[in-house]
Structure formats: structure tokens, C-alpha cells
Enzyme design. Structure first.
Site, short mmCIF file in Angstrom:
data_model
loop_
_atom_site.label_atom_id
_atom_site.label_comp_id
_atom_site.label_asym_id
_atom_site.label_seq_id
_atom_site.Cartn_x
_atom_site.Cartn_y
_atom_site.Cartn_z
N ASP A 135 0.84 -1.21 0.00
CA ASP A 135 0.00 0.00 0.00
C ASP A 135 0.87 1.27 0.00
O ASP A 135 0.38 2.36 0.22
CB ASP A 135 -0.95 0.00 1.21
CG ASP A 135 -0.20 -0.13 2.54
OD1 ASP A 135 1.06 -0.15 2.54
OD2 ASP A 135 -0.87 -0.21 3.59
N GLU A 142 1.70 3.99 7.33
CA GLU A 142 0.61 3.56 6.46
C GLU A 142 -0.02 4.77 5.76
O GLU A 142 0.17 5.90 6.19
CB GLU A 142 -0.46 2.85 7.30
CG GLU A 142 0.00 1.56 7.96
CD GLU A 142 0.02 0.36 7.01
OE1 GLU A 142 0.17 0.56 5.78
OE2 GLU A 142 -0.12 -0.76 7.50
#
Ligand code: GLP
Length: 242
Positions: A135, A142
Site C-alpha cells: 500500500d 501507512e
């Protein structure tokens, strides 16, 4: 941004190890930022081989790792502390007291504050080694609404927990949270070196290297770093234009 195309994982590992070795030879007391994950394993093997061959010494090198799972003690077999010791530190002449990893067993606020102090004390990172998550995460940063600056606690995305479950006995064993160096600290390194291999990284590498710079793809910020090198194999680079 410099892209170095390797034909396969072996060559990627060798080329990245050569870049790190150069930094150490130029500055034997350098600070290396290190990463976990399966991609850098080959780099660590190549560096250990250089040490065994008498080409390189880590005796004055200091290291700071990117991240650690929250709630994980150092001796836990899945801790990044163990990962680094088993896969690298025990194979070279680095002094254990010169290696640093966030303390997963410590409570959130203290663990992050203490680690930022460590980063301050060791001084500017000469080279930061990175992998990349599917991702676009770097360290455990993140996708988010904004780029983080300093060490903080993050909740792992489902995709990351799933991907990292291969190191654990099952998905439910993967911790939900981790402590990670902030994107700001990563960016302040003099050099940043990313390694990537395999077709499963092609889509995210294209986004990170050629897409818009956005905290939704944390690695995209590296486009703005003045000394960023990506060493990747042909499969991982398959979707890039150049
Ligand atoms: C973990 C680490 C990252 C690493 C990523 C990719 O989430 N925290 O630093 O880049 O995994 O790992 P791999 O190289 O195994 O694909």
C-alpha cells in the site's frame, strides 16, 4: 531520483549492498537506518559476506531501525529486534550497544519519545534503507491524511497485517499496532535507498515513483528527496515508464 535496474533479486541485493558499503568506507562511524521485511534480507547477506571477506567493518557503525511491533518483547521470535539480530547483527562485528530499535514492550508515549531521543542522539542518518509495502508504506507509515514527522504508533492496515502474517503462525497472531519512525525522520536522512523486488510490487512502485506525491501513498514523498535511489528488479519495475 535515481533508478537502478537489476535483473533479479540477487543482483538487486548486491547493488544495494555496494551502495551501503561505499557509505561505510567513506565514513566508518556512519549512522545507518535499517529496515525489516523479506526484501532487505539479501542485502544483509551480501553485507555480511563483505565483512567475512575482510572488506568491511561495522565496528564503528551505529544503526537505527525503522520500526517494531507494539507489545512485542525483544526476545519474542517475531520481534524486529530478533529479526535484525538473527539476520544481520549477529553476522557482523557491529556492537550491540550501537544498534537501536523502538522498544515494543514499552507503552506508546514513552516508546515513541524515547526513540526520538535516540534519533537525536545518534545524529543525522547517513543512509536510510527502505523496503516498500503493497500500500506504499515505508517503515510502518501507512497511508494517511498527512505525512507524519516523528516516531508514533500506527494501526496496521488489513493489507499489511495480511502480508506480514507469513512471518507468524497465523493472521490472528499479527499485532494490530506498531511503533514507527516518522516520514519526517526518514526524509531527513542524507541518502535514502529503497529496495524492491517481484511483480507484486510493480503497481505500487509505479504509483510511488510516478504518481502524485500524497500521504495516501507514503513512499511517494521520496520523489522530493534530493538523494533517493531505488534499486529494483525487472519485475518490480515493469510498470514504470522509463
Ligand atoms: C513491513 C516493514 C516494512 C517493509 C514491508 C515490506 O511492513 N515494516 O519496512 O518495507 O514490510 O516487506 P517485504 O519486503 O517483505 O515485502
Amino acid at each position: 531520483m535515481r533508478i537502478i535496474r537489476a535483473k533479479d533479486y540477487e543482483e538487486m541485493s548486491g547493488l544495494a549492498a555496494d551502495i551501503i558499503a561505499e557509505v561505510i568506507k567513506e565514513k566508518p562511524d556512519c549512522v545507518l537506518g535499517l529496515a525489516t521485511g523479506s526484501t532487505p534480507l539479501g542485502v544483509y547477506e551480501k553485507l555480511a559476506a563483505k565483512y567475512r571477506a575482510g572488506e568491511l567493518s561495522f565496528s564503528r557503525v551505529a544503526t537505527v531501525n525503522l520500526d517494531e511491533y507494539k507489545g512485542m518483547g525483544r526476545e519474542d521470535e517475531n520481534s524486529y529486534f530478533r529479526f535484525m539480530r538473527d539476520n544481520f547483527f549477529s553476522k557482523v562485528d557491529i556492537r550491540p550497544e550501537n544498534t537501536h530499535i523502538p522498544d515494543g514492550a514499552e507503552e506508546e508515549e514513552k516508546a515513541c519519545r524515547d526513540y526520538d531521543r535516540v534519533l537525536e542522539r545518534v545524529g543525522r542518518i547517513d543512509l536510510q534503507l527502505l523496503g516498500i509495502g503493497h500500500d506504499g508504506h515505508i517503515g510502518f507509515n501507512e497511508p494517511a491524511e498527512a505525512f507524519s514527522k516523528t516516531t508514533h504508533c500506527v494501526r496496521l492496515t488489513e493489507e499489511t497485517a495480511e502480508a506480514n502474517s507469513r512471518f507468524f503462525s497465523g493472521r490472528e497472531e499479527v499485532p494490530s499496532y506498531a511503533y514507527t519512525m516518522g516520514v519526517g525522520s526518514i526524509l531527513s536522512a542524507k541518502k535514502v535507498l529503497m529496495v524492491a523486488a517481484g511483480a507484486d510490487k510493480a503497481r505500487i512502485l509505479k504509483k510511488a515513483a510516478e504518481g502524485p506525491v500524497t500521504p495516501a501513498v507514503p513512499a511517494s514523498i521520496l520523489q522530493f528527496h534530493p538523494d533517493f535511489t531505488l534499486v529494483a528488479d525487472a519485475a518490480a519495475l515493469a510498470e514504470l515508464r522509463g
